[in-house]
Design an enzyme around this catalytic site. Structure first.
Site: not given
Length: 82
Positions: A24, A47-50
């Site tokens: 993100n 953990h969509t940010c990573f």
């Protein structure tokens, strides 16, 4: 596509492939599978940010498949599992 959506927050692979998958913050983040103790979490956690998925170490592939399907389905319907 649902697994990719669960882990990265997007259902499509970038035009240049997984090597250009971004987090993100715009930086390239590899798709990562992280094994965790079953005591840490019962269901897979993303953990969509990573672009990372935490997969508990299950006793069998059948249990992994069952728990992963539940986690993906719950995420797709807006529910979270702790």
């Amino acid at each position: 596509a649902r697994l990719l959506q669960f882990v990265t927050g997007t259902s499509g692979v970038p035009a240049k492939g997984f090597s250009s998958l971004q987090g993100n913050d715009g930086n390239v983040r590899r798709f990562t599978i992280h094994g965790v103790a079953l005591e840490t979490c019962v269901y897979p956690r993303s953990h969509t940010c990573f672009n990372r998925i935490d997969l508990p170490i299950y006793d069998s592939k059948d249990e992994l498949e069952e728990k992963l399907k539940i986690a993906i389905t719950m995420a797709a319907t807006g529910f979270d599992i702790e």
